[in-house]
Design an enzyme around this catalytic site. Structure first.
Site: not given
Ligand code: SAH
Ligand code: SF4
Length: 334
Positions: A99, A326, A85, A110, A113, A106
């Site tokens: 962005c 975010c 995305e 975290c 997230c 990832c």
């Protein structure tokens, strides 16, 4: 898997497309940069070449388009079927920011997230990073700024991200100055040091989230390998070169990192550093137990920062309604 022509050197374009002359590769590249991706529409190519290359140069395609007031989010299918995305943000005036994602998923995991829940599927190629930018520019507005705050840890895909940045910066290509490009990292110290060595005026943002080692260890695995003292050292030496202000992204988690002691620890962490704290109230992610701070909590914490003379801004979430905010980026369509 067809390789993207974006971010390729002219010689590579020549070889890939079996062009004889460098100027032909330049024609192709100029068109690609302008968003003309079908060879049949590259009118300065010879008719023979246009017929020979009867396809679209894009290796990725937009499969979903979601729009809210100031944000557009695109889901993009890569040539191997994986989905990433990217988001276009606008400031309501003439500034448009892309962005971009640097990885599919990832590895950092975290706890707050959404991307972290995917694990790392793979790194993106430089051309796949640029194609996100091109898809976003095809929406119709010239994009002036780039932030690597999409999916992935950009400093964990250092070479590809730097190649993409090279092409975004190149005056013969996208011509975006380094100062308008920001890399956001969770605090991967070896990557920050490598960036420092390049001595480029690229901006750095760090997802600090908390300046307390214990709290950070609990929600950001990276802190167990690179604790705050090492992160601080790396940031100060990054800053020594260009004296660039660093952004510390502070994702606010209700009753977790918003107390007076947290503000005091933040002040200590920032001493000797030129940094701006960007407060980002946590955006809800399904299945996670964190909560977003309410207005009072946001106010109390920001007042505390003010009292401690800490420079801060509050990021009022754009695009929360379309999960373009975010940490909410994770591909659901696969
Ligand atoms: N991996 C890099 C780049 C991604 S940026 C990094 O972590 O810096 C993603 C940003 O969104 C980070 O600043 C992160 O702290 C923040 N973030 C992640 N999940 C969030 C959430 N649910 N709500 C608000 N911010 C979040
Ligand atoms: Fe990865 Fe950044 Fe999300 Fe952490 S905050 S899991 S580093 S994308």
């Amino acid at each position: 898997m067809r390789k993207s022509l974006y971010a390729m050197k002219l010689e590579e374009i020549m070889e890939t497309l079996k062009l004889e002359k460098k100027y032909q590769a330049r024609i192709v590249r100029d068109n690609l940069v302008k968003g003309v991706t079908e060879f049949s529409k590259m009118t300065s190519l010879s008719k023979k070449d246009r017929e020979r290359l009867a396809y679209d140069a894009m290796t990725s395609s937009v499969i979903e388009h979601q729009e809210s007031a100031s944000t557009v989010k695109l889901a993009i299918r890569l040539s191997d079927g994986m989905v990433i995305e990217c988001v276009r943000l606008s400031d309501g005036k003439d500034r448009y920011t892309a962005c971009l994602s640097s990885q599919v998923g990832c590895a950092m995991g975290c706890a707050f997230c959404k991307t972290g829940t995917m694990g790392l599927r793979r790194n993106l190629e430089p051309g796949e990073i640029i194609e996100q930018f091109v898809h976003l520019e095809k929406l119709g507005e010239r994009i002036s700024h780039v932030v690597f705050m999409g999916m992935g840890e950009p400093l964990n895909n250092f070479t590809s991200v730097m190649e993409a940045i090279h092409s975004l910066h190149d005056p013969e290509q996208f011509n975006i100055s380094y100062r308008k490009i920001t890399i956001s990292t969770s605090g991967f110290v070896p990557g920050i040091n490598k960036l420092t060595e390049l001595e480029l005026p690229i901006k750095l943002a760090v997802s600090l989230v908390t300046a307390d080692d214990d709290k950070r260890n609990r929600i950001m695995r990276i802190n167990r390998t690179y604790p705050l003292s090492e992160l601080k050292k790396a940031l100060i030496s990054f800053q020594r070169h260009e004296n660039k202000r660093i952004t510390l992204e502070y994702c606010m988690l209700k009753d977790y990192n918003t107390g007076k002691e947290d503000a005091e620890k933040l002040r200590k962490f920032m001493s000797g550093m030129d940094a701006l704290v960007n407060l980002i109230p946590w955006n809800p992610v399904e299945g996670m137990t964190f909560k977003s701070p309410d207005e009072n909590e946001i106010k109390a914490f920001s007042n505390e920062l003010k009292r401690l003379n800490i420079n801060y801004s509050i990021r009022r979430e754009k695009g929360r309604d379309i999960s373009g905010a975010c940490g909410q980026l994770a591909s659901k369509i696969e």
